[in-house]
Design a protein around this motif. Structure first.
Motif, PDB file in Angstrom:
ATOM      1  N   HIS A 164      -3.083  63.077 -56.843  1.00 10.35           N
ATOM      2  CA  HIS A 164      -3.000  62.679 -58.248  1.00 10.35           C
ATOM      3  C   HIS A 164      -2.553  63.874 -59.103  1.00 10.35           C
ATOM      4  O   HIS A 164      -2.727  65.039 -58.717  1.00 10.35           O
ATOM      5  N   SER A 180      -1.952  56.841 -61.048  1.00  8.83           N
ATOM      6  CA  SER A 180      -2.645  55.879 -60.187  1.00  8.83           C
ATOM      7  C   SER A 180      -1.695  54.787 -59.707  1.00  8.83           C
ATOM      8  O   SER A 180      -1.787  54.335 -58.568  1.00  8.83           O
ATOM      9  N   TYR A 191      -8.960  47.610 -64.850  1.00  7.10           N
ATOM     10  CA  TYR A 191      -8.288  48.905 -64.748  1.00  7.10           C
ATOM     11  C   TYR A 191      -8.477  49.367 -63.302  1.00  7.10           C
ATOM     12  O   TYR A 191      -9.503  49.079 -62.677  1.00  7.10           O
ATOM     13  N   ASN A 231      -9.291  52.064 -62.203  1.00  8.36           N
ATOM     14  CA  ASN A 231     -10.459  52.951 -62.082  1.00  8.36           C
ATOM     15  C   ASN A 231     -11.743  52.126 -61.936  1.00  8.36           C
ATOM     16  O   ASN A 231     -12.614  52.115 -62.803  1.00  8.36           O
ATOM     17  N   HIS A 277     -11.983  62.055 -71.292  1.00  5.58           N
ATOM     18  CA  HIS A 277     -11.115  61.717 -72.427  1.00  5.58           C
ATOM     19  C   HIS A 277     -11.872  61.311 -73.679  1.00  5.58           C
ATOM     20  O   HIS A 277     -11.374  61.477 -74.790  1.00  5.58           O
ATOM     21  N   SER A 291       0.445  57.039 -69.488  1.00  2.00           N
ATOM     22  CA  SER A 291      -0.236  57.464 -68.256  1.00  2.00           C
ATOM     23  C   SER A 291       0.222  58.881 -67.912  1.00  2.00           C
ATOM     24  O   SER A 291       1.159  59.415 -68.516  1.00  2.00           O
ATOM     25  N   THR A 292      -0.393  59.458 -66.906  1.00  5.34           N
ATOM     26  CA  THR A 292      -0.037  60.847 -66.585  1.00  5.34           C
ATOM     27  C   THR A 292       1.449  60.968 -66.207  1.00  5.34           C
ATOM     28  O   THR A 292       2.110  61.923 -66.612  1.00  5.34           O
TER      29      THR A 292
HETATM   30  P1  13P Z   1      -3.268  57.816 -64.596  1.00  5.01           P
HETATM   31  O1  13P Z   1      -3.168  56.494 -63.940  1.00  5.01           O
HETATM   32  O2  13P Z   1      -2.613  57.886 -65.923  1.00  5.01           O
HETATM   33  O3  13P Z   1      -2.788  58.883 -63.670  1.00  5.01           O
HETATM   34  O4  13P Z   1      -4.810  58.122 -64.925  1.00  5.01           O
HETATM   35  C1  13P Z   1      -5.828  58.117 -63.994  1.00  5.01           C
HETATM   36  C2  13P Z   1      -7.041  58.701 -64.543  1.00  5.01           C
HETATM   37  O5  13P Z   1      -8.076  58.728 -63.904  1.00  5.01           O
HETATM   38  C3  13P Z   1      -6.999  59.237 -65.871  1.00  5.01           C
HETATM   39  O6  13P Z   1      -8.214  59.795 -66.200  1.00  5.01           O
END
Ligand code: 13P
Ligand code: SF4
Length: 324
Positions: free
Chosen positions: A47, A65, A136, A138, A198, A237-238
């Protein structure tokens, strides 16, 4: 190129973001991990929050992700090491049921994934029987199994709109749900989970940053509170953040997200001044060169998901990946 020359070239790239005293040990681990990957026909998925020595030293695939879930689906290898948190390893396993997927440290969880259970989702289903439930990425596989479709911060708006309904439930990140709701006419009923990293960013911080760094560009991850995202110049996103930086080349920029992401972006864009954020994710930081090396040496910890959970959870991820 010899191993020694390869390590010298890598250090040259990373010298601004790794401490010199640590490099000798890192180089030994990187060399060992590269050999183990060959021996075991393994790849490392990393990641964007991985530290630079992991990200540039041993990763075969890097990304957000969504990218990791997509790439995991296409891997023709025996072993996948997930350099990320537990839900990412579970997602890789869902997409690769016949492959060995290793999580280097089982303590590497996620505060968002921890804030909702399958029972919570079943209660939402009872409360809103007619609404689709979007999870999500996560979340645990057990939570995904109770939901209709998955999303990531990179595709949340698209997934919400792909369902063609006026109202949806989205779990577990309240701020992501609120940030997406501002971009769509679909009504989104959120859950009350937050990312413990965050959620700490505050709008006053943005004002102070703008005063301290004239002309700075501020980019916020959508897990940040909506009043922070509203004051940022861009949110995504990242991977969306990296792409934005690559396309716009701001002179000074701050990425309001996990700290290592800025170190990695600074290596890729040496001409840009990245003002480092103060926060890092304690779970992501458990994944180190040492834990990745140990995972490959001992072939642990192998992710296993019972089929009764894996089948519906996989369906939720596959439905997401199918949305173009
Ligand atoms: P991304 O899907 O934007 O990489 O974010 C995952 C994440 O855990 C952000 O805290
Ligand atoms: Fe979870 Fe937040 Fe860490 Fe991302 S940064 S893995 S959402 S705790």
């Amino acid at each position: 190129m010899t191993d020694h020359e390869a390590m010298a070239a890598l250090y040259k790239r990373l010298e601004k973001v790794v401490v010199p005293e640590a490099w000798e040990g890192m180089a030994a681990d990187i060399t060992a991990i590269r050999a183990l990957k060959k021996e075991k026909n393994a790849v490392v998925l990393a990641h964007n929050y991985m530290t630079p020595e992991v990200y540039f030293g041993v990763a075969d695939v890097t990304g957000d992700s969504l990218a990791l879930a997509r790439e995991a689906a296409a891997m023709q290898v025996d072993v996948i090491v997930c350099a990320g948190v537990h839900f990412m390893a579970e997602t890789a396993k869902l997409m690769n049921p016949s492959r060995i997927v290793l999580a280097p440290d089982l303590q590497a969880g996620c505060s968002l994934a921890d804030c909702i259970t399958p029972q919570d989702v079943r209660a939402l289903r009872t409360k809103y029987p007619d609404l689709p439930i979007i999870t999500y990425v996560n979340t645990s596989a057990a939570v995904k199994a109770e939901c209709d479709i998955c999303c990531t911060s990179g595709n949340a708006k698209k997934i919400v709109e792909s369902l063609g309904v006026p109202e949806v439930v989205m779990v577990p990140d309240e701020y992501l749900a609120q940030n997406v709701a501002r971009q769509t006419s679909v009504t989104i009923i959120p859950w009350h989970g937050h990312c413990e990293v965050h959620e700490q960013y505050a709008p006053q911080e943005i004002a102070a940053l703008r005063r301290a760094h004239q002309g700075i560009t501020i980019i916020a991850h959508p897990e940040c509170p909506p009043d922070v995202v509203a004051q940022a110049d861009f949110s995504g996103s990242t991977v969306n953040m990296s792409d934005w930086v690559a396309a716009h080349h701001p002179r000074h920029v701050m990425l309001l997200t996990e700290r290592s992401m800025s170190d990695n972006a600074a290596v890729d864009h040496p001409a840009i001044d990245f003002v480092r954020p103060r926060l890092s994710c304690p779970y992501m930081k458990l994944i180190t060169l040492a834990s990745i090396r140990r995972a490959l040496e001992t072939m642990t910890y192998s992710i296993e998901i019972e089929e009764a959970i894996a089948a519906p959870a996989r369906r939720a991820v596959e439905r997401m990946v199918a949305v173009k």
